[in-house]
Structures are given as C-alpha cells and as structure tokens.
Motif scaffolding. Structure first.
Motif, PDB file in Angstrom:
ATOM      1  N   LEU A  50       0.822  -1.207   0.000  1.00 54.64           N
ATOM      2  CA  LEU A  50       0.000   0.000   0.000  1.00 54.64           C
ATOM      3  C   LEU A  50       0.858   1.260   0.000  1.00 54.64           C
ATOM      4  N   THR A  51       0.437   2.248  -0.787  1.00 59.02           N
ATOM      5  CA  THR A  51       1.055   3.569  -0.718  1.00 59.02           C
ATOM      6  C   THR A  51       0.421   4.315   0.453  1.00 59.02           C
ATOM      7  N   ALA A  52       0.975   5.450   0.815  1.00 58.26           N
ATOM      8  CA  ALA A  52       0.411   6.259   1.901  1.00 58.26           C
ATOM      9  C   ALA A  52      -1.010   6.700   1.551  1.00 58.26           C
ATOM     10  N   GLN A  53      -1.240   7.046   0.298  1.00 56.07           N
ATOM     11  CA  GLN A  53      -2.575   7.464  -0.139  1.00 56.07           C
ATOM     12  C   GLN A  53      -3.562   6.304  -0.036  1.00 56.07           C
ATOM     13  N   GLU A  54      -3.126   5.105  -0.409  1.00 59.25           N
ATOM     14  CA  GLU A  54      -3.989   3.934  -0.321  1.00 59.25           C
ATOM     15  C   GLU A  54      -4.261   3.559   1.134  1.00 59.25           C
ATOM     16  N   GLU A  55      -3.289   3.758   2.012  1.00 64.81           N
ATOM     17  CA  GLU A  55      -3.501   3.513   3.442  1.00 64.81           C
ATOM     18  C   GLU A  55      -4.576   4.440   3.980  1.00 64.81           C
ATOM     19  N   ALA A  56      -4.543   5.706   3.567  1.00 60.15           N
ATOM     20  CA  ALA A  56      -5.547   6.679   3.992  1.00 60.15           C
ATOM     21  C   ALA A  56      -6.922   6.300   3.450  1.00 60.15           C
ATOM     22  N   GLU A  57      -6.956   5.821   2.217  1.00 62.98           N
ATOM     23  CA  GLU A  57      -8.211   5.385   1.603  1.00 62.98           C
ATOM     24  C   GLU A  57      -8.773   4.170   2.340  1.00 62.98           C
ATOM     25  N   LEU A  58      -7.923   3.201   2.632  1.00 61.66           N
ATOM     26  CA  LEU A  58      -8.346   2.011   3.359  1.00 61.66           C
ATOM     27  C   LEU A  58      -8.873   2.378   4.742  1.00 61.66           C
ATOM     28  N   ALA A  59      -8.204   3.285   5.414  1.00 58.19           N
ATOM     29  CA  ALA A  59      -8.648   3.706   6.741  1.00 58.19           C
ATOM     30  C   ALA A  59     -10.034   4.346   6.674  1.00 58.19           C
ATOM     31  N   GLY A  60     -10.273   5.171   5.671  1.00 57.41           N
ATOM     32  CA  GLY A  60     -11.571   5.821   5.531  1.00 57.41           C
ATOM     33  C   GLY A  60     -12.687   4.841   5.213  1.00 57.41           C
ATOM     34  N   ILE A  61     -12.433   3.925   4.292  1.00 58.74           N
ATOM     35  CA  ILE A  61     -13.456   2.929   3.932  1.00 58.74           C
ATOM     36  C   ILE A  61     -13.729   2.008   5.114  1.00 58.74           C
ATOM     37  N   THR A  62     -12.691   1.639   5.836  1.00 60.00           N
ATOM     38  CA  THR A  62     -12.851   0.770   7.009  1.00 60.00           C
ATOM     39  C   THR A  62     -13.683   1.464   8.079  1.00 60.00           C
ATOM     40  N   GLU A  63     -13.441   2.753   8.287  1.00 59.56           N
ATOM     41  CA  GLU A  63     -14.223   3.512   9.267  1.00 59.56           C
ATOM     42  C   GLU A  63     -15.689   3.581   8.843  1.00 59.56           C
ATOM     43  N   LEU A  64     -15.942   3.822   7.563  1.00 58.29           N
ATOM     44  CA  LEU A  64     -17.313   3.850   7.064  1.00 58.29           C
ATOM     45  C   LEU A  64     -17.979   2.491   7.260  1.00 58.29           C
ATOM     46  N   ASP A  65     -17.249   1.413   7.035  1.00 56.48           N
ATOM     47  CA  ASP A  65     -17.774   0.068   7.248  1.00 56.48           C
ATOM     48  C   ASP A  65     -18.164  -0.135   8.709  1.00 56.48           C
ATOM     49  N   ARG A  66     -17.331   0.329   9.622  1.00 61.86           N
ATOM     50  CA  ARG A  66     -17.647   0.218  11.058  1.00 61.86           C
ATOM     51  C   ARG A  66     -18.917   0.987  11.402  1.00 61.86           C
ATOM     52  N   ILE A  67     -19.041   2.202  10.853  1.00 64.79           N
ATOM     53  CA  ILE A  67     -20.212   3.037  11.121  1.00 64.79           C
ATOM     54  C   ILE A  67     -21.476   2.332  10.650  1.00 64.79           C
ATOM     55  N   PHE A  68     -21.462   1.838   9.406  1.00 67.29           N
ATOM     56  CA  PHE A  68     -22.656   1.198   8.875  1.00 67.29           C
ATOM     57  C   PHE A  68     -22.952  -0.136   9.546  1.00 67.29           C
ATOM     58  N   THR A  69     -21.944  -0.839   9.987  1.00 69.06           N
ATOM     59  CA  THR A  69     -22.175  -2.071  10.738  1.00 69.06           C
ATOM     60  C   THR A  69     -22.915  -1.758  12.032  1.00 69.06           C
ATOM     61  N   LEU A  70     -22.515  -0.704  12.724  1.00 65.68           N
ATOM     62  CA  LEU A  70     -23.181  -0.298  13.964  1.00 65.68           C
ATOM     63  C   LEU A  70     -24.620   0.146  13.682  1.00 65.68           C
ATOM     64  N   ILE A  71     -24.813   0.982  12.674  1.00 70.60           N
ATOM     65  CA  ILE A  71     -26.158   1.458  12.341  1.00 70.60           C
ATOM     66  C   ILE A  71     -27.054   0.284  11.951  1.00 70.60           C
ATOM     67  N   ASN A  72     -26.558  -0.609  11.100  1.00 63.59           N
ATOM     68  CA  ASN A  72     -27.362  -1.765  10.683  1.00 63.59           C
ATOM     69  C   ASN A  72     -27.707  -2.651  11.873  1.00 63.59           C
ATOM     70  N   ALA A  73     -26.774  -2.819  12.786  1.00 63.89           N
ATOM     71  CA  ALA A  73     -27.035  -3.645  13.964  1.00 63.89           C
ATOM     72  C   ALA A  73     -28.145  -3.019  14.818  1.00 63.89           C
ATOM     73  N   ARG A  74     -28.134  -1.704  14.926  1.00 62.56           N
ATOM     74  CA  ARG A  74     -29.186  -1.036  15.694  1.00 62.56           C
ATOM     75  C   ARG A  74     -30.536  -1.149  15.008  1.00 62.56           C
ATOM     76  N   ILE A  75     -30.541  -1.011  13.689  1.00 63.16           N
ATOM     77  CA  ILE A  75     -31.794  -1.162  12.928  1.00 63.16           C
ATOM     78  C   ILE A  75     -32.361  -2.559  13.147  1.00 63.16           C
ATOM     79  N   ILE A  76     -31.516  -3.565  13.067  1.00 62.62           N
ATOM     80  CA  ILE A  76     -31.954  -4.952  13.251  1.00 62.62           C
ATOM     81  C   ILE A  76     -32.445  -5.177  14.683  1.00 62.62           C
ATOM     82  N   ALA A  77     -31.711  -4.644  15.661  1.00 59.48           N
ATOM     83  CA  ALA A  77     -32.073  -4.834  17.064  1.00 59.48           C
ATOM     84  C   ALA A  77     -33.410  -4.179  17.410  1.00 59.48           C
ATOM     85  N   GLU A  78     -33.701  -3.079  16.759  1.00 63.93           N
ATOM     86  CA  GLU A  78     -34.928  -2.351  17.050  1.00 63.93           C
ATOM     87  C   GLU A  78     -36.128  -2.832  16.247  1.00 63.93           C
ATOM     88  N   SER A  79     -35.915  -3.806  15.372  1.00 60.48           N
ATOM     89  CA  SER A  79     -37.044  -4.266  14.545  1.00 60.48           C
ATOM     90  C   SER A  79     -37.891  -5.298  15.268  1.00 60.48           C
TER      91      SER A  79
END
Length: 79
Positions: A50-79
């Motif tokens: 990975l280049t430094a730019q790709e590391e930054a990209e991976l970090a951002g996509i990974t963070e977005l994945d964590r956010i949506f995993t949490l949101i989806n889990a809450r949606i499922i839990a509240e259904s």
C-alpha cells in the motif's frame, strides 16, 4: 490513541453506499464497486504494497464500514 490519516468516510456516501431492503429492513450496504475496492486494498495491505494514499483510503473505507455495521445492527435490534 494513535493518530491516523484517512480519507473522509463521508466522501463515499453519495456514490459508494446503497440502501438495500432485507427481510423488510432498510440496511446500508456498500456498492459492488466500493466493496471491490475495499477488498483490493486489503489484499494490497496483506502484500505490504500500500502507498500512503492507499492507506488513507483504506482507513476511511474501514471507518465507514464500522459506522454502517453499527447502524445496521441497531436497525436490526430495534425491529
């Protein structure tokens, strides 16, 4: 706490995220293109190419994945 440079996760929300109805619930999901990019970056990370730019990209996509995993889990839990 470790400081890490990352591409803003919000930069992918418009074009890289869809809402998919699964069992009557609207859940957030990466587009096929963003999912493929995430997997390609993970493969490069495993190969230690990975280049430094790709590391930054991976970090951002990974963070977005964590956010949506949490949101989806809450949606499922509240259904």
């Amino acid at each position: 706490m470790i400081t890490q440079t990352m591409v803003q996760p919000s930069s992918w929300v418009e074009a890289g995220v869809t809402i998919q109805t699964i069992r009557g619930l609207n859940l957030f999901k990466f587009t096929d293109e963003l999912q493929a990019r995430l997997e390609a970056l993970i493969d490069q990370q495993k190969a230690n190419t990975l280049t430094a730019q790709e590391e930054a990209e991976l970090a951002g996509i990974t963070e977005l994945d964590r956010i949506f995993t949490l949101i989806n889990a809450r949606i499922i839990a509240e259904s």
